[in-house]
Design a protein around this motif. Sequence first.
Motif, PDB file in Angstrom:
ATOM      1  N   ILE A 277       0.820  -1.199   0.000  1.00  0.00           N
ATOM      2  CA  ILE A 277       0.000   0.000   0.000  1.00  0.00           C
ATOM      3  C   ILE A 277       0.860   1.259   0.000  1.00  0.00           C
ATOM      4  N   GLY A 278       0.515   2.203  -0.841  1.00  0.00           N
ATOM      5  CA  GLY A 278       1.207   3.483  -0.884  1.00  0.00           C
ATOM      6  C   GLY A 278       2.574   3.474  -1.528  1.00  0.00           C
ATOM      7  N   ASN A 279       3.065   2.306  -1.954  1.00  0.00           N
ATOM      8  CA  ASN A 279       4.374   2.201  -2.616  1.00  0.00           C
ATOM      9  C   ASN A 279       5.513   2.786  -1.774  1.00  0.00           C
TER      10      ASN A 279
ATOM     11  N   SER B  14      -1.468   5.095   4.630  1.00  0.00           N
ATOM     12  CA  SER B  14      -2.685   5.049   3.826  1.00  0.00           C
ATOM     13  C   SER B  14      -2.315   5.461   2.411  1.00  0.00           C
ATOM     14  N   GLU B  15      -3.203   5.229   1.472  1.00  0.00           N
ATOM     15  CA  GLU B  15      -2.966   5.706   0.116  1.00  0.00           C
ATOM     16  C   GLU B  15      -2.954   7.237   0.119  1.00  0.00           C
TER      17      GLU B  15
ATOM     18  N   ASN C 116       2.755   9.719   0.482  1.00  0.00           N
ATOM     19  CA  ASN C 116       3.507   8.936   1.458  1.00  0.00           C
ATOM     20  C   ASN C 116       4.998   9.226   1.402  1.00  0.00           C
ATOM     21  N   ILE C 117       5.356  10.401   0.919  1.00  0.00           N
ATOM     22  CA  ILE C 117       6.766  10.777   0.878  1.00  0.00           C
ATOM     23  C   ILE C 117       7.362  10.867   2.282  1.00  0.00           C
ATOM     24  N   PRO C 118       6.657  11.436   3.284  1.00  0.00           N
ATOM     25  CA  PRO C 118       7.238  11.446   4.650  1.00  0.00           C
ATOM     26  C   PRO C 118       7.545  10.032   5.157  1.00  0.00           C
ATOM     27  N   GLU C 119       6.645   9.081   4.903  1.00  0.00           N
ATOM     28  CA  GLU C 119       6.885   7.699   5.321  1.00  0.00           C
ATOM     29  C   GLU C 119       8.097   7.108   4.601  1.00  0.00           C
TER      30      GLU C 119
END
Length: 281
Positions: free
Chosen positions: A25-27, A228-229, A232-235
Amino acid sequence: MEFIVEDGKHLHEDCSTLILPALSIGNVGQLAVDVLISSTRGERIGYLDDPNVLPCVGNDAYRSTPQGDLTLPLEAYASSSNSLTLIQQRSPVVKGTMVEFAKNVADFAVASRKKHIVVLSSLDFGRWQTIDMSSGLQIYYLSSANMDGTDNECERFGWKRLQDYNPDQRLWKYLSNLAEGNAGHDDDIPSEDELGEEDYNASLPFASLFSCFKAKGLKVTCLLCYCSEGDNIPEAFHLADAACRLLGVNPNNFDGNEGGKWIVPFSWQTVYGPPPDTSLF
């Protein structure tokens, strides 16, 4: 799986640690590998051709000046100064072939004499049972260091072992049997409609990779975060930073980086497509 070396390039024997994403999820895993390749100024040394990965092609993801190089589904990069080999996966695995793909990647890791495998991936925020954001984004891990998946080094960083991991749980056990070459019966594995909460983690791609690397006797650590979708750059930065901490690599010492430890990949400039047409407003 076949590894095709680019002209004039070769696998670096001193790059004994392999980092790769597991699609989810979210790549996030792919984005984290992107920023690691860009920031370490990894050199593309070749690509892997595997029949279980869907074909794709694109422009160079890391250089703003066109060189005529195309991006392929599975590429291998080397950062000699950091003793790292990185694999970037840009398209999904054909449905139903994840274990076969994982076995092929594990064979490549053994053939190229890798000693430590780090798998970066993400988990669905919607399935997070105990939500605690008091200390920010959390890193979860799964390691082959001990039978229960724990690792003292990971615990030292304050990371938490993957929730509900149990090597004797039916799906984890089934993956282990497949990875070790022990044929399982079709009725030993539940159908997709029958998967319960306890099967969720083991049904994800990182679980197949973990099981196959472990079956080959390789040291493997999965680093995971919930997301989550969306953006997601911070992750991705968080996961990339965790990988560096685990491996004792200081991002501030990456060669040629000025004014900051991370270099944002060129391809991220269009990650959300072109800006809206202002004539519409």
